[in-house]
Design an enzyme around this catalytic site. Structure first.
Site, PDB file in Angstrom:
ATOM      1  N   HIS A  82       0.843  -1.192   0.000  1.00 33.17           N
ATOM      2  CA  HIS A  82       0.000   0.000   0.000  1.00 33.17           C
ATOM      3  C   HIS A  82       0.876   1.239   0.000  1.00 33.17           C
ATOM      4  O   HIS A  82       1.875   1.299   0.707  1.00 33.17           O
ATOM      5  CB  HIS A  82      -0.928   0.040   1.213  1.00 33.17           C
ATOM      6  CG  HIS A  82      -1.882   1.196   1.162  1.00 33.17           C
ATOM      7  ND1 HIS A  82      -3.077   1.131   0.489  1.00 33.17           N
ATOM      8  CD2 HIS A  82      -1.791   2.455   1.657  1.00 33.17           C
ATOM      9  CE1 HIS A  82      -3.691   2.295   0.579  1.00 33.17           C
ATOM     10  NE2 HIS A  82      -2.937   3.120   1.290  1.00 33.17           N
ATOM     11  N   ASP A 161     -15.189   1.667   5.969  1.00 35.55           N
ATOM     12  CA  ASP A 161     -14.053   2.399   5.407  1.00 35.55           C
ATOM     13  C   ASP A 161     -14.372   2.947   4.027  1.00 35.55           C
ATOM     14  O   ASP A 161     -13.980   4.061   3.689  1.00 35.55           O
ATOM     15  CB  ASP A 161     -12.818   1.506   5.324  1.00 35.55           C
ATOM     16  CG  ASP A 161     -11.680   2.213   4.615  1.00 35.55           C
ATOM     17  OD1 ASP A 161     -11.141   3.174   5.187  1.00 35.55           O
ATOM     18  OD2 ASP A 161     -11.359   1.840   3.467  1.00 35.55           O
ATOM     19  N   LYS A 187      -8.644  -2.350   5.322  1.00 32.32           N
ATOM     20  CA  LYS A 187      -8.760  -3.013   4.021  1.00 32.32           C
ATOM     21  C   LYS A 187      -7.692  -4.083   3.848  1.00 32.32           C
ATOM     22  O   LYS A 187      -7.973  -5.186   3.369  1.00 32.32           O
ATOM     23  CB  LYS A 187      -8.654  -1.990   2.890  1.00 32.32           C
ATOM     24  CG  LYS A 187      -9.829  -1.047   2.778  1.00 32.32           C
ATOM     25  CD  LYS A 187      -9.815  -0.291   1.463  1.00 32.32           C
ATOM     26  CE  LYS A 187      -8.639   0.646   1.317  1.00 32.32           C
ATOM     27  NZ  LYS A 187      -8.759   1.860   2.147  1.00 32.32           N
TER      28      LYS A 187
END
Length: 427
Positions: A82, A161, A187
């Site tokens: 990420h 989210d 996530k």
């Protein structure tokens, strides 16, 4: 539960209990807490912060607001990456297939543009037919068949989210370490991962402008991952100039394909390989040096490209389609000197002004617009020399040219280019 009281207490700097945060998130996920109250609470968090315990509680509540991926025992390690967001950051498009080519499985849940930064999903949707809205079963099927998938969080996965992510983008609450941590980790942990690498951007084009703030975010993220039992490393990397040379949507896909073919800009390839090597090591497949060799090899021998093509086809895209590109004009240097500074965030806002990103939730994106960076920090330029290629509709050229010129500082003194990787952080 009195939501107004929770907002007021957080506004005044109080610490909320885990069950209060869980109740707030659960209510928001099902629509009992309206957007305007959640926006007020998010602003209170952005201004007042959260303790480590509150951040963990928020992450857990977001994670548990939906389903999580489960994987059969004995398969390849499940890994992901990420990025905290930057201009020209297209690493995901290259890294996911490269990792799959190296024997790892990548269930990558990605997002759209946030603030001035571009979004991986918006870039991929520049490919005709490419479908990012997959169900969890569809995403799992692509991973099983290809080894990687890049898709949006489905309505089943961390729905709280998904709602808050969109709300933050239009309410000025993006650069908050607790909110960023909970959003990313809810996530990512819902993917059922064995290992995670984080690319925490730092500089003028990042949410974290200073090294100290970037390190604080990296430490928050890695600590949360460790608390949840996931092997994790973070790299704090430079975002004082765009990553690669292309910034936009379709143009970034084209540059990603070049990198998958063993070419492309050196900084883009270097960062992709470094992040992949971290996952190679965290997943127990070898040392960092062996990981670097494996990732670079997949880019050079065509195996990463093959995985990319398979992924695009499985998600209904056409990997051979000609991507749209607006007419290119050149922005030139107004004086001679050295490129001393690039306000990268201003470049991001310039792209949004061209239609390459959203200012409101309902805005459509023009995938054909963007920028091509022809200079880097430290480069010597002459008056009249092209410094940025502008892919723009005719009506937007003048304003965008002025915006790009304001973002680039040319000075007399020599300037050294910044390092790409600033620091490595582990829990």
């Amino acid at each position: 539960m009195n939501i107004v009281e929770l907002i007021a207490r957080k506004r005044d700097g109080a610490e909320l209990a885990g069950e209060e945060i869980a109740g707030l998130v659960a209510g928001y996920a099902v629509g009992d807490v309206p957007d305007y109250q959640m926006a007020a609470w998010a602003m209170a968090v952005a201004c007042r912060g959260m303790t480590a315990e509150e951040t963990a509680a928020l992450t857990e509540a977001m994670l548990r607001s939906g389903e999580v991926f489960s994987w059969p025992a004995g398969g390849p390690p499940k890994v992901d990456k990420h990025s905290s967001g930057g201009i020209g950051d297209k690493v995901s498009l290259i890294l996911a297939p490269a990792l799959a080519a190296c024997g790892m499985a990548v269930p990558m849940i990605s997002g759209r543009g946030l603030g001035a930064t571009g979004g991986t999903l918006d870039k991929l949707e520049a490919i005709p037919g490419f479908r990012t809205g997959l169900s969890m079963d569809e995403a799992r099927g692509v991973v099983d068949k290809v080894g990687c998938v890049i898709c949006a969080a489905s309505s089943q996965l961390a729905p709280a989210d998904r709602k808050l992510y969109a709300l933050r983008d239009v309410t000025g609450t993006v650069p908050s370490i607790p909110l960023i941590t909970a959003s990313i980790m809810s996530k990512k942990l819902a993917e059922g991962l064995d290992a995670l690498v984080l690319d925490v951007k730092c500089g003028s084009g990042a949410f974290m402008k200073t090294t100290a703030d970037a390190l604080a975010l990296a430490e928050s993220l890695t600590a949360t991952a460790a608390r949840m039992g996931v092997a994790c490393t973070a790299l704090v990397t430079d975002m004082n100039q765009p990553l690669g040379r292309m910034c936009g949507n379709a143009v970034e896909v084209q540059e990603s394909v070049a990198c998958l073919a063993g070419a492309g800009p050196g900084d883009l390839r270097e960062l992709t390989v470094e992040l992949g090597a971290e996952l190679f090591s965290l997943a127990g497949k070898g040392t960092l040096e062996e990981g670097r060799a494996a990732l670079a090899g997949s880019l050079d021998d065509g195996t990463a490209m093959q995985k990319y093509r398979e992924m695009v086809i499985c998600q209904d895209g056409d990997p051979d389609a000609e991507l749209p590109r607006a007419p290119e004009t050149m922005v030139t240097a107004e004086r001679a000197g050295t490129i001393a500074r690039i306000d990268t965030e201003k470049l991001g806002w310039a792209i949004i002004g061209l239609g390459g990103g959203r200012q409101k939730l309902e805005d459509a994106i023009d995938p054909a617009v963007g920028l091509e960076m022809l200079v880097r920090i430290g480069d010597r330029v002459e008056a009249g020399q092209p410094i940025v290629g502008l892919f723009a509709r005719k009506k937007d050229e003048t304003g965008a040219t002025a915006a790009v010129r304001r973002a680039i500082t040319i000075a007399d003194q020599t300037t050294s280019p910044p390092p790409l990787v600033i620091q490595r952080v582990t829990a």
